[in-house]
Scaffold this motif. Structure first.
Motif, PDB file in Angstrom:
ATOM      1  N   LEU A 147      29.475  43.053  44.781  1.00 23.14           N
ATOM      2  CA  LEU A 147      30.851  43.419  45.115  1.00 23.14           C
ATOM      3  C   LEU A 147      31.592  43.634  43.796  1.00 23.14           C
ATOM      4  CD1 LEU A 147      33.093  43.770  47.269  1.00 23.14           C
ATOM      5  CD2 LEU A 147      33.554  41.314  47.018  1.00 23.14           C
ATOM      6  N   THR A 148      31.830  44.880  43.442  1.00 24.28           N
ATOM      7  CA  THR A 148      32.411  45.203  42.142  1.00 24.28           C
ATOM      8  C   THR A 148      33.924  45.078  42.158  1.00 24.28           C
ATOM      9  OG1 THR A 148      32.606  47.553  42.680  1.00 24.28           O
ATOM     10  CG2 THR A 148      30.507  46.801  41.703  1.00 24.28           C
ATOM     11  N   ALA A 149      34.506  45.064  40.967  1.00 26.17           N
ATOM     12  CA  ALA A 149      35.964  45.004  40.840  1.00 26.17           C
ATOM     13  C   ALA A 149      36.607  46.241  41.448  1.00 26.17           C
ATOM     14  CB  ALA A 149      36.352  44.868  39.368  1.00 26.17           C
ATOM     15  N   GLU A 150      35.941  47.388  41.309  1.00 25.28           N
ATOM     16  CA  GLU A 150      36.489  48.630  41.865  1.00 25.28           C
ATOM     17  C   GLU A 150      36.562  48.565  43.384  1.00 25.28           C
ATOM     18  OE1 GLU A 150      35.609  53.467  41.702  1.00 25.28           O
ATOM     19  OE2 GLU A 150      34.340  52.037  40.596  1.00 25.28           O
ATOM     20  N   THR A 151      35.535  48.001  44.020  1.00 28.92           N
ATOM     21  CA  THR A 151      35.533  47.872  45.480  1.00 28.92           C
ATOM     22  C   THR A 151      36.639  46.933  45.950  1.00 28.92           C
ATOM     23  OG1 THR A 151      33.139  48.222  45.495  1.00 28.92           O
ATOM     24  CG2 THR A 151      34.132  47.275  47.478  1.00 28.92           C
ATOM     25  N   ALA A 183      38.899  40.672  37.602  1.00 29.34           N
ATOM     26  CA  ALA A 183      37.602  40.660  38.290  1.00 29.34           C
ATOM     27  C   ALA A 183      36.499  41.234  37.401  1.00 29.34           C
ATOM     28  CB  ALA A 183      37.709  41.456  39.592  1.00 29.34           C
ATOM     29  N   GLU A 184      36.773  42.339  36.715  1.00 30.18           N
ATOM     30  CA  GLU A 184      35.765  42.945  35.847  1.00 30.18           C
ATOM     31  C   GLU A 184      35.406  42.023  34.691  1.00 30.18           C
ATOM     32  OE1 GLU A 184      35.101  47.369  34.010  1.00 30.18           O
ATOM     33  OE2 GLU A 184      36.956  46.320  33.445  1.00 30.18           O
ATOM     34  N   GLY A 185      36.432  41.334  34.112  1.00 24.19           N
ATOM     35  CA  GLY A 185      36.161  40.434  32.993  1.00 24.19           C
ATOM     36  C   GLY A 185      35.322  39.234  33.406  1.00 24.19           C
ATOM     37  N   ILE A 186      35.588  38.676  34.586  1.00 22.03           N
ATOM     38  CA  ILE A 186      34.813  37.528  35.051  1.00 22.03           C
ATOM     39  C   ILE A 186      33.376  37.928  35.354  1.00 22.03           C
ATOM     40  CG2 ILE A 186      34.582  35.877  36.951  1.00 22.03           C
ATOM     41  CD1 ILE A 186      37.624  35.719  37.064  1.00 22.03           C
ATOM     42  N   GLN A 219      29.637  35.107  47.095  1.00 22.64           N
ATOM     43  CA  GLN A 219      28.275  35.212  46.592  1.00 22.64           C
ATOM     44  C   GLN A 219      27.963  36.639  46.136  1.00 22.64           C
ATOM     45  OE1 GLN A 219      26.203  32.892  45.843  1.00 22.64           O
ATOM     46  NE2 GLN A 219      24.538  34.287  45.255  1.00 22.64           N
ATOM     47  N   ARG A 220      28.419  37.644  46.887  1.00 20.84           N
ATOM     48  CA  ARG A 220      28.201  39.038  46.507  1.00 20.84           C
ATOM     49  C   ARG A 220      28.945  39.361  45.215  1.00 20.84           C
ATOM     50  NH1 ARG A 220      30.580  42.424  50.056  1.00 20.84           N
ATOM     51  NH2 ARG A 220      29.304  44.163  49.280  1.00 20.84           N
ATOM     52  N   PHE A 221      30.126  38.752  45.028  1.00 25.48           N
ATOM     53  CA  PHE A 221      30.872  38.970  43.783  1.00 25.48           C
ATOM     54  C   PHE A 221      30.130  38.356  42.600  1.00 25.48           C
ATOM     55  CE2 PHE A 221      33.914  37.375  40.648  1.00 25.48           C
ATOM     56  CZ  PHE A 221      34.565  38.541  40.293  1.00 25.48           C
ATOM     57  N   VAL A 222      29.587  37.146  42.785  1.00 23.65           N
ATOM     58  CA  VAL A 222      28.868  36.474  41.702  1.00 23.65           C
ATOM     59  C   VAL A 222      27.621  37.266  41.301  1.00 23.65           C
ATOM     60  CG1 VAL A 222      27.562  34.389  41.112  1.00 23.65           C
ATOM     61  CG2 VAL A 222      29.759  34.189  42.310  1.00 23.65           C
ATOM     62  N   LYS A 223      26.937  37.826  42.262  1.00 22.40           N
ATOM     63  CA  LYS A 223      25.716  38.579  41.974  1.00 22.40           C
ATOM     64  C   LYS A 223      26.015  39.991  41.482  1.00 22.40           C
ATOM     65  CE  LYS A 223      22.200  38.083  44.674  1.00 22.40           C
ATOM     66  NZ  LYS A 223      21.294  38.055  45.862  1.00 22.40           N
ATOM     67  N   GLY A 224      27.279  40.409  41.510  1.00 23.06           N
ATOM     68  CA  GLY A 224      27.659  41.731  41.031  1.00 23.06           C
ATOM     69  C   GLY A 224      27.577  42.811  42.075  1.00 23.06           C
ATOM     70  N   VAL A 233      39.500  46.312  44.489  1.00 23.93           N
ATOM     71  CA  VAL A 233      40.800  46.973  44.340  1.00 23.93           C
ATOM     72  C   VAL A 233      40.996  48.015  45.428  1.00 23.93           C
ATOM     73  CG1 VAL A 233      42.148  48.489  42.843  1.00 23.93           C
ATOM     74  CG2 VAL A 233      40.974  46.499  41.880  1.00 23.93           C
ATOM     75  N   ARG A 234      39.923  48.762  45.771  1.00 21.15           N
ATOM     76  CA  ARG A 234      40.050  49.776  46.822  1.00 21.15           C
ATOM     77  C   ARG A 234      40.412  49.129  48.163  1.00 21.15           C
ATOM     78  NH1 ARG A 234      35.291  52.432  44.873  1.00 21.15           N
ATOM     79  NH2 ARG A 234      34.183  51.577  46.691  1.00 21.15           N
ATOM     80  N   ARG A 235      39.825  47.995  48.444  1.00 23.03           N
ATOM     81  CA  ARG A 235      40.162  47.290  49.689  1.00 23.03           C
ATOM     82  C   ARG A 235      41.638  46.897  49.712  1.00 23.03           C
ATOM     83  NH1 ARG A 235      35.432  42.766  50.643  1.00 23.03           N
ATOM     84  NH2 ARG A 235      33.674  44.163  51.124  1.00 23.03           N
ATOM     85  N   LEU A 236      42.101  46.326  48.618  1.00 21.45           N
ATOM     86  CA  LEU A 236      43.497  45.887  48.561  1.00 21.45           C
ATOM     87  C   LEU A 236      44.451  47.073  48.599  1.00 21.45           C
ATOM     88  CD1 LEU A 236      43.149  43.096  45.833  1.00 21.45           C
ATOM     89  CD2 LEU A 236      43.352  42.790  48.302  1.00 21.45           C
TER      90      LEU A 236
END
Length: 692
Positions: A307-311, A334-337, A300-305, A313-316
């Motif tokens: 949780l960003t793509a940068e975050t 992730a950024e494109g979606i 849900q946080r990803f859908v609402k923006g 990647v940093r976790r991984l």
């Protein structure tokens, strides 16, 4: 075709008494209607008849399924024993176990047809009742059908177990070189995909055919397979104007399909965020599917923006188990979606649910086949003002994987009537479809539907008033996609109900697979180098002589016996080096027992003759004693003759000698002896002077 005719034609004869008595129910319904107006007493009586028929059918399913499961457990135990005793386990032991599994698979296929045919019978007789009677039964009989369901989904677990055990038998207990979970986290896929519809009557047969060549793919081999493991759910996103739907249907360049997919129950801890792109501009016009894994709590946080793509990647990157190229790809996806969700105003509109059986050699992604059943489309949108999900939810919370989703309003659901078969080949590796797959796709069991899309189909059915165009294949749903069997391809039964694969018995079919792998020429020892003729289903080999004529097996066997110092030659097979080796044909124990029973039967008859002879000797006059002596002689001859025949048959079985195993002489000679003895006895009786 009327259902009564279909039932008579398709019913499996050995189980005929266990099918629904459709004709009796129909006659009862019709006669009562003709005699008087339908009343409460008629309804109770007819309902009791239906319940009795349901009990009979359901109990048969339970008994047959228990028998199938017990055979699977027996084969599992046998395989474990063979794996733990590789030093003495032979090919015959593995082949015998595989034969049992094949026969069990046929019974499972027959059980699936049995369930489908009876379910159709109950549905049709209830429909006929509601049309003729004044009291409606369709809703009233639902609780009974729920308590004793007639569905083929309960057969999925046995099919997976059989596939796994057959695969172990094929590998003779050796482990797979690849990992079943390999590719699970693959970021992009480049495959040539073809899609086909499978009529429900043919689903289990198609599964059985595929699993004879490819094992069922299980990602987590450490976990016991359960029915929920086959469930797949996908939430598709689109705009209020269904722009993504239109782009995909028109196959526009860079047309997207964005979905959030999870496997198993809704409690799954991870979700795959996926994007399909048609003619992607960044790949020189190639179509591709991108995806990455995300924790369910973060969706849900990803859908609402938030949780960003940068975050992400940093976790991984902090975990340290991915290289920079992989992390860059995840960032790009992730950024494109997220950009598409924001710029195109995307929101959840449709959920697609199905149970999937995937077939693939673990670690080898060149050929992958999937078969989806129970395909269901469910609305996820709030476009009509109905709050199907909360503002802070990316999916409905009132839906699990409890097919057929009885608690959901019918207006929110659309069910697909067929199974969907997908074949995926890695054509960029020049992978060509195997011959067996080509035959399957050309057979009567499948119906090709070019460019079929689950999402497009679901939207067309759930939102017919909101879309300008509909897929071309909707018209084909009105047709019966079943085709008449034009070849022997597939599973069938002989007149004696023996399992037949592609028109051949199981053993002959397996031998045919071996023949396809055999080389066209071999070298035998150091002196023979001639073309091999494989002439029967047991892969026995004969070698042509210098004139091109095939030698009789007896002459060839004698030659090899002299060449290799053996007394007999059983079966000749080609090993991996191209040389010929001998191999014993396995004789089932029941054949030896039959020989022993025949011997004992002869001895029992001889004992009866001895009893008659002793009675004549001990309690008769001098002339009757002569007859007793004759019977004793016949009994002794019978004993020795029976022993000779027993030993001869045993020798023929042990040495695989061809010839007649029945006895053409013994019974006839014995009959002549007995008639002669009776004639002698009568003659002596009538020529004996009467006592005065």
């Amino acid at each position: 075709m009327k259902f009564a005719e279909q039932l008579a034609r398709e019913a499996f004869p050995p189980w005929r008494t266990h099918y629904i008595k459709y004709g009796l129910l129909k006659a009862e319904l019709k006669n009562r209607q003709a005699d008087h107006e339908w009343n409460e007493e008629d309804e109770k009586y007819f309902t009791r008849m239906l319940e009795q028929e349901l009990d009979n059918v359901y109990n048969t399913v339970v008994i047959k399924l228990e028998d199938i499961n017990s055979r699977i457990k027996y084969c599992d135990a046998t395989i474990q024993t063979l794996k733990n005793s590789q030093s003495w386990s032979s090919d015959e032991s593995w082949e015998s176990t595989e034969t049992i599994l094949t026969e069990t698979l046929f019974d499972l296929n027959d059980l699936a047809k049995f369930i489908r045919l009876n379910y159709t019978g109950f549905r049709k007789i209830i429909k006929k009742h509601d049309r003729w009677a004044t009291i409606k039964l369709a809703n009233g009989f639902v609780p009974q059908l729920r308590d004793k369901p007639l569905d083929t989904q309960q057969l999925d677990v046995p099919i997976v177990y059989i596939s796994n055990l057959k695969d172990i038998c094929n590998r003779r207990g050796k482990p797979h070189a690849g990992n079943a979970a390999a590719g699970g986290d693959q970021l992009n896929f480049e495959r040539a995909t073809s899609k086909y519809w499978i009529h429900p009557d043919n689903i289990n047969e198609v599964k059985s055919i595929i699993m004879m060549h490819l094992p069922v793919l299980i990602f987590d081999s450490e976990k016991k397979f359960e029915p929920d493991d086959s469930a797949i759910s996908s939430i598709y996103f689109d705009s209020p104007e269904f722009d993504l739907y239109t782009d995909r249907l028109q196959r526009d360049d860079n047309g997207e399909a964005i979905r959030f997919r999870w496997y198993g129950p809704t409690s799954s801890k991870s979700v795959f965020v996926e994007r399909k792109t048609h003619h992607a501009s960044w790949l020189n016009g190639k179509s591709i599917k991108d995806r990455f894994r995300l924790d369910t709590d973060d969706v849900q946080r990803f859908v609402k923006g938030e949780l960003t793509a940068e975050t992400i990647v940093r976790r991984l990157e902090a975990k340290g188990d991915m290289d920079k190229v992989t992390l860059d790809n995840i960032y790009f996806i992730a950024e494109g979606i997220q950009e598409s969700i924001k710029n195109k105003n995307l929101a959840p509109v449709c959920r697609v649910f199905y149970n999937r059986t995937a077939f693939q050699i673990p670690g080898d992604q060149r050929v992958r086949i999937s078969l989806d059943t129970n395909l269901t489309f469910i609305r996820e949108d709030n476009l009509d003002g109905m709050q199907r999900r909360g503002q802070d939810e990316w999916r409905r919370s009132d839906i699990g994987i409890n097919y057929p989703f009885n608690g959901i309003p019918k207006s929110d659901i659309a069910e697909f009537p067929h199974g969907v078969l997908e074949t995926k080949l890695q054509t960029h590796l020049n992978q060509q479809p195997p011959e067996w797959l080509t035959k399957l796709l050309e057979s009567h069991l499948v119906h090709e539907v070019t460019r079929f899309s689950k999402y497009l189909h679901g939207v067309a059915y759930l939102f017919p008033e909101s879309i300008p165009l509909v897929p071309w294949w909707l018209a084909e749903l009105e047709q019966d996609i079943r085709k008449p069997r034009s070849t022997n391809f597939g599973l069938s039964r002989s007149p004696s109900f023996r399992p037949m694969i592609n028109g051949e018995y199981g053993i002959a079919w397996e031998a045919e697979q071996n023949r396809m792998k055999a080389t066209s020429s071999i070298q035998l020892g150091e002196k023979i180098d001639k073309k091999v003729v494989i002439q029967d289903e047991n892969c026995r080999l004969d070698i042509p002589d210098s004139n091109g004529n095939t030698r009789k097996r007896s002459r060839f066997s004698t030659f090899l016996a002299k060449r290799w110092g053996a007394d007999t030659l059983d079966t000749m097979v080609v090993d991996g080096s191209g040389r010929v080796k001998t191999k014993k044909i396995k004789i089932e124990p029941k054949v030896y027992f039959a020989n022993e029973r025949t011997f004992i039967s002869w001895l029992q008859f001889a004992a009866l003759l001895l009893a008659v002879a002793l009675s004549l000797l001990n309690f008769g006059d001098p002339r009757t004693s002569y007859a007793g002596a004759v019977f004793i002689g016949i009994a002794v001859c019978v004993c020795f003759y029976a022993l000779y025949r027993f030993e001869k048959r045993a020798w023929m079985l042990n040495n695989n000698v061809k010839g007649r195993y029945d006895d053409m002489i013994g019974p006839a000679v014995l009959c002549v002896f007995l008639v002669g003895a009776l004639v002698v006895n009568l003659y002596l009786r009538f020529t004996t002077p009467k006592k005065t």
